[in-house]
Design an enzyme around this catalytic site. Structure first.
Site, PDB file in Angstrom:
ATOM      1  N   ASN A 101      -0.045   1.034   5.359  1.00  0.00           N
ATOM      2  CA  ASN A 101      -0.368   2.303   4.695  1.00  0.00           C
ATOM      3  C   ASN A 101      -1.020   2.187   3.323  1.00  0.00           C
ATOM      4  O   ASN A 101      -1.801   3.052   2.964  1.00  0.00           O
ATOM      5  CB  ASN A 101       0.820   3.275   4.695  1.00  0.00           C
ATOM      6  CG  ASN A 101       1.995   2.747   3.935  1.00  0.00           C
ATOM      7  OD1 ASN A 101       2.366   1.602   4.100  1.00  0.00           O
ATOM      8  ND2 ASN A 101       2.558   3.562   3.084  1.00  0.00           N
TER       9      ASN A 101
ATOM     10  N   GLU B 171      11.679  -3.266   1.714  1.00  0.00           N
ATOM     11  CA  GLU B 171      11.199  -1.941   1.287  1.00  0.00           C
ATOM     12  C   GLU B 171      10.916  -1.182   2.574  1.00  0.00           C
ATOM     13  O   GLU B 171       9.934  -1.486   3.267  1.00  0.00           O
ATOM     14  CB  GLU B 171       9.912  -2.067   0.467  1.00  0.00           C
ATOM     15  CG  GLU B 171      10.028  -2.862  -0.822  1.00  0.00           C
ATOM     16  CD  GLU B 171      10.717  -2.096  -1.933  1.00  0.00           C
ATOM     17  OE1 GLU B 171      10.978  -0.891  -1.764  1.00  0.00           O
ATOM     18  OE2 GLU B 171      11.013  -2.720  -2.963  1.00  0.00           O
TER      19      GLU B 171
ATOM     20  N   CYS C  14       5.693   6.060   2.444  1.00  0.00           N
ATOM     21  CA  CYS C  14       7.146   5.864   2.606  1.00  0.00           C
ATOM     22  C   CYS C  14       7.924   6.868   1.773  1.00  0.00           C
ATOM     23  O   CYS C  14       9.008   7.284   2.149  1.00  0.00           O
ATOM     24  CB  CYS C  14       7.526   4.443   2.208  1.00  0.00           C
ATOM     25  SG  CYS C  14       6.997   3.993   0.554  1.00  0.00           S
TER      26      CYS C  14
ATOM     27  N   GLU D  88      11.264  -3.946  -6.303  1.00  0.00           N
ATOM     28  CA  GLU D  88      10.000  -4.584  -6.681  1.00  0.00           C
ATOM     29  C   GLU D  88       9.561  -3.975  -7.996  1.00  0.00           C
ATOM     30  O   GLU D  88      10.114  -2.963  -8.429  1.00  0.00           O
ATOM     31  CB  GLU D  88       8.923  -4.332  -5.626  1.00  0.00           C
ATOM     32  CG  GLU D  88       9.200  -5.075  -4.342  1.00  0.00           C
ATOM     33  CD  GLU D  88       8.031  -5.049  -3.357  1.00  0.00           C
ATOM     34  OE1 GLU D  88       7.228  -4.111  -3.408  1.00  0.00           O
ATOM     35  OE2 GLU D  88       7.956  -5.979  -2.534  1.00  0.00           O
TER      36      GLU D  88
HETATM   37  P1  NAD Z   1       6.230  -2.070  10.836  1.00  0.00           P
HETATM   38  O1  NAD Z   1       7.656  -2.346  10.556  1.00  0.00           O
HETATM   39  O2  NAD Z   1       5.845  -1.778  12.223  1.00  0.00           O
HETATM   40  O3  NAD Z   1       5.329  -3.338  10.403  1.00  0.00           O
HETATM   41  C1  NAD Z   1       5.334  -3.835   9.080  1.00  0.00           C
HETATM   42  C2  NAD Z   1       4.864  -5.288   9.104  1.00  0.00           C
HETATM   43  O4  NAD Z   1       5.846  -6.058   9.810  1.00  0.00           O
HETATM   44  C3  NAD Z   1       3.543  -5.500   9.851  1.00  0.00           C
HETATM   45  O5  NAD Z   1       2.803  -6.502   9.196  1.00  0.00           O
HETATM   46  C4  NAD Z   1       4.015  -5.972  11.217  1.00  0.00           C
HETATM   47  O6  NAD Z   1       3.058  -6.737  11.909  1.00  0.00           O
HETATM   48  C5  NAD Z   1       5.223  -6.810  10.836  1.00  0.00           C
HETATM   49  N1  NAD Z   1       6.196  -7.033  11.923  1.00  0.00           N
HETATM   50  C6  NAD Z   1       6.457  -6.208  12.972  1.00  0.00           C
HETATM   51  N2  NAD Z   1       7.419  -6.774  13.756  1.00  0.00           N
HETATM   52  C7  NAD Z   1       7.780  -7.949  13.170  1.00  0.00           C
HETATM   53  C8  NAD Z   1       8.712  -8.981  13.480  1.00  0.00           C
HETATM   54  N3  NAD Z   1       9.483  -8.925  14.562  1.00  0.00           N
HETATM   55  N4  NAD Z   1       8.805 -10.038  12.652  1.00  0.00           N
HETATM   56  C9  NAD Z   1       8.055 -10.104  11.522  1.00  0.00           C
HETATM   57  N5  NAD Z   1       7.122  -9.179  11.190  1.00  0.00           N
HETATM   58  C10 NAD Z   1       6.999  -8.100  11.993  1.00  0.00           C
HETATM   59  O7  NAD Z   1       5.786  -0.914   9.846  1.00  0.00           O
HETATM   60  P2  NAD Z   1       4.358  -0.183   9.788  1.00  0.00           P
HETATM   61  O8  NAD Z   1       4.281   0.786  10.900  1.00  0.00           O
HETATM   62  O9  NAD Z   1       3.273  -1.192   9.604  1.00  0.00           O
HETATM   63  O10 NAD Z   1       4.481   0.610   8.393  1.00  0.00           O
HETATM   64  C11 NAD Z   1       5.032   1.867   8.263  1.00  0.00           C
HETATM   65  C12 NAD Z   1       6.456   1.743   7.745  1.00  0.00           C
HETATM   66  O11 NAD Z   1       6.480   1.086   6.492  1.00  0.00           O
HETATM   67  C13 NAD Z   1       7.072   3.109   7.481  1.00  0.00           C
HETATM   68  O12 NAD Z   1       8.388   3.126   7.979  1.00  0.00           O
HETATM   69  C14 NAD Z   1       7.075   3.217   5.975  1.00  0.00           C
HETATM   70  O13 NAD Z   1       8.055   4.074   5.436  1.00  0.00           O
HETATM   71  C15 NAD Z   1       7.300   1.794   5.576  1.00  0.00           C
HETATM   72  N6  NAD Z   1       6.876   1.575   4.190  1.00  0.00           N
HETATM   73  C16 NAD Z   1       7.822   1.395   3.230  1.00  0.00           C
HETATM   74  C17 NAD Z   1       7.442   1.231   1.903  1.00  0.00           C
HETATM   75  C18 NAD Z   1       8.455   1.034   0.814  1.00  0.00           C
HETATM   76  O14 NAD Z   1       8.071   0.576  -0.246  1.00  0.00           O
HETATM   77  N7  NAD Z   1       9.713   1.366   1.031  1.00  0.00           N
HETATM   78  C19 NAD Z   1       6.082   1.248   1.558  1.00  0.00           C
HETATM   79  C20 NAD Z   1       5.145   1.424   2.564  1.00  0.00           C
HETATM   80  C21 NAD Z   1       5.545   1.584   3.890  1.00  0.00           C
END
Ligand code: NAD
Length: 492
Positions: free
Chosen positions: A153, A251, A285, A463
């Site tokens: 995102n 996060e 998020c 962070e």
């Molecule tokens: P996601 O969890 O699907 O993927 C995040 C990352 O993890 C990607 O690079 C993905 O390839 C990797 N990943 C997926 N499965 C994995 C595994 N088994 N092992 C290791 N890596 C793996 O999330 P997304 O859809 O890319 O992002 C959206 C989510 O991120 C939302 O829930 C959002 O709230 C959250 N987010 C949180 C913050 C924060 O600071 N709290 C900031 C931005 C986004």
């Protein structure tokens, strides 16, 4: 049009073709393909880890004084700043975000590198208070190899938030961006390469989470994982990290409350609520996706909010006036749309949006209109789950106690917005809400000097801020004898 990256990966300081699954980067505004290339395989990850281990343990990195390491970070900050136009163009193509947002994200990434460089100039180890005949010190040392796993995102900003402090701390970093937004992370690698950072200290390994990501967590040489992404993936990674007894910072997702009291400045509250949920097309998020309005102003506030929301400019991310662009991917748009359909099935009443915009210019894009839903039960899916799109649910509240209870009725605890002109009330509510960040009479404001993170299922760790570098270091205690005498226990 800007030339897209050629799809080579940055592995251990060299540009190479990946040998993993194919990655297709699309422009979600019309579905056209930006580029197609091979992501990293597990073999690519193993190679990057080996090179990182070697580079991190060398004197050319490990023995540098903090102020010397800072020079690389300053240079990376300068590199980002002088390439903002290109970086933001690439990120807009890869994500569909508006150009004004992607430029802001690039500027924020540059500021992050500069902030951590400056902190390096002043981060001191400490003498602890002396309680024996030893001089006692507490010093910080790098952890070793850091895996940084980021979502789609806000790629350049979330990459910088991890890479800058982890490098500042003297580690090597293996960055795995999401397969939906890999291009800007590869562009960051070009800038980091130009800074002259010793080869091997930084790699970019886009690829499947289950293959590339999981190896970056499980591998015995990885000392810490810093993850931003969904709560479900975060839980999986935390379980793997626990097996290794490895630190991990998480996060994760959110479903943040926005609370409007009857004494709020209504214009300030309406603009803040709208920005909180609909900017970034809701893919944030910290989106303020649950709105609680005091019952005495509920109807009047909602009517104005719906009117203003209907006026938002939805369209091309390259147009200066666009406020809401397409979502990241057609699959994600369909997921958002399915959430709204199920909310209607649960009795939700659509006040605006609830569908894709109509018109030839929207036909091929992953668009979805800003949507407001009323009459929802607090136990329903649409109130409890993160939609990660431009969808706001609204609920009335009676008094302070009632809104604190409703706002805290969530597995998440990432952020909160409160609008009121009564400062003592703002203070009480802010302290009672379970959230890592609370904004009062504003929303979605950020500062690199202010720590960020979640409570409950929104994450573990913080962070940013002056402790940001320490999160990537281990603390060592030193005792130095000041007497020069044999220990009395030995009777020598
Ligand atoms: P996601 O969890 O699907 O993927 C995040 C990352 O993890 C990607 O690079 C993905 O390839 C990797 N990943 C997926 N499965 C994995 C595994 N088994 N092992 C290791 N890596 C793996 O999330 P997304 O859809 O890319 O992002 C959206 C989510 O991120 C939302 O829930 C959002 O709230 C959250 N987010 C949180 C913050 C924060 O600071 N709290 C900031 C931005 C986004």
């Amino acid at each position: 049009m800007i030339k897209m990256p050629d799809g080579k990966l940055f592995i251990g300081g060299e540009w190479k073709n990946g040998s993993g699954q194919e990655i297709v980067s699309i422009f979600p505004v019309d579905g056209s393909i930006n580029c197609t290339f091979k992501g990293a395989s597990q073999e690519d990850v193993l190679e990057a880890i080996e090179l990182a281990k070697n580079a991190q343990s060398k004197d050319s990195w490990l023995s540098l004084k903090p102020y010397e390491r800072a020079q690389y970070l300053y240079s990376i900050a300068d590199g980002i700043e002088s390439n903002i136009e290109r970086i933001s163009q690439i990120q807009t193509r890869d994500t569909g975000k508006t150009l004004s947002e992607t430029s802001a994200l690039a500027r924020s990434a540059s500021g992050t590198f500069r902030y951590y460089a400056a902190l390096l100039e002043s981060s001191d180890d400490s003498l602890t208070s002396q309680r024996s005949d030893s001089l006692t010190l507490s010093v910080y040392e790098p952890l070793g190899l850091i895996s940084a796993i980021t979502p789609w995102n806000s790629p350049i900003a979330s990459d910088a938030q991890k890479v800058a402090p982890a490098l500042a701390a003297g580690n090597a970093v293996l960055l795995k961006p999401s397969s939906w937004s890999p291009l800007v992370s590869l562009e960051l690698a070009k800038i980091i390469e130009s800074s002259g950072l010793p080869k091997g200290l930084f790699s970019v390994l886009p690829g499947a989470g289950s293959e590339v990501g999981s190896l970056l967590v499980e591998h015995p040489d990885i000392s810490k994982v810093t993850f931003t992404g969904s709560t479900s993936t975060g839980r999986e990674l935390a379980t793997q990290a626990a097996q290794k007894l490895m630190p991990i910072s998480l996060e994760l997702g959110g479903k943040s409350p926005a609370i409007v009291f009857e004494d709020a400045d209504i214009d300030v509250a309406i603009s803040g609520v709208m920005f909180g949920i609909f900017s970034s097309t809701g893919q944030s998020c910290i989106a303020g996706s649950r709105l609680f309005i005091h019952e005495s102003i509920y109807d009047e506030f909602l009517e104005r909010l719906v009117n203003e929301t209907n006026k938002l400019i939805v369209g091309d991310p390259y147009e200066k006036d666009t406020q809401v662009s397409s979502l990241i991917h057609h699959d994600h748009r369909d997921k958002v749309s399915a959430y709204v359909d199920r909310a209607i099935g649960d009795g939700g009443r659509i006040l605006c949006g609830g569908k894709a915009p109509i018109g030839a210019e929207f036909e091929k894009g992953a668009y979805y209109l800003p949507t407001i839903i009323a009459d929802v039960k607090s136990s329903s899916e649409i109130v409890q789950e993160e939609v990660f799109g431009p969808v706001l649910v609204v609920m009335p509240f009676k008094d302070e106690g009632d809104v604190i209870e409703q706002a805290n009725d969530s597995q998440y605890g990432l952020a909160c917005g409160i609008w009121t002109n009564n400062f003592p009330k703002a203070w009480r509510v802010a302290r009672a809400i379970n959230a890592g960040t609370v904004w009062i009479n504003t929303y979605k404001q950020f500062s690199i000097s202010t720590p960020f993170g979640g409570e409950k299922s929104s994450g573990i760790g913080r962070e940013k801020g002056s402790d940001g570098i320490r999160a990537y270091m281990s603390q060592k205690s030193l005792y130095i004898d000041l007497t020069g005498k044999p220990h009395q226990w030995a009777n020598l």
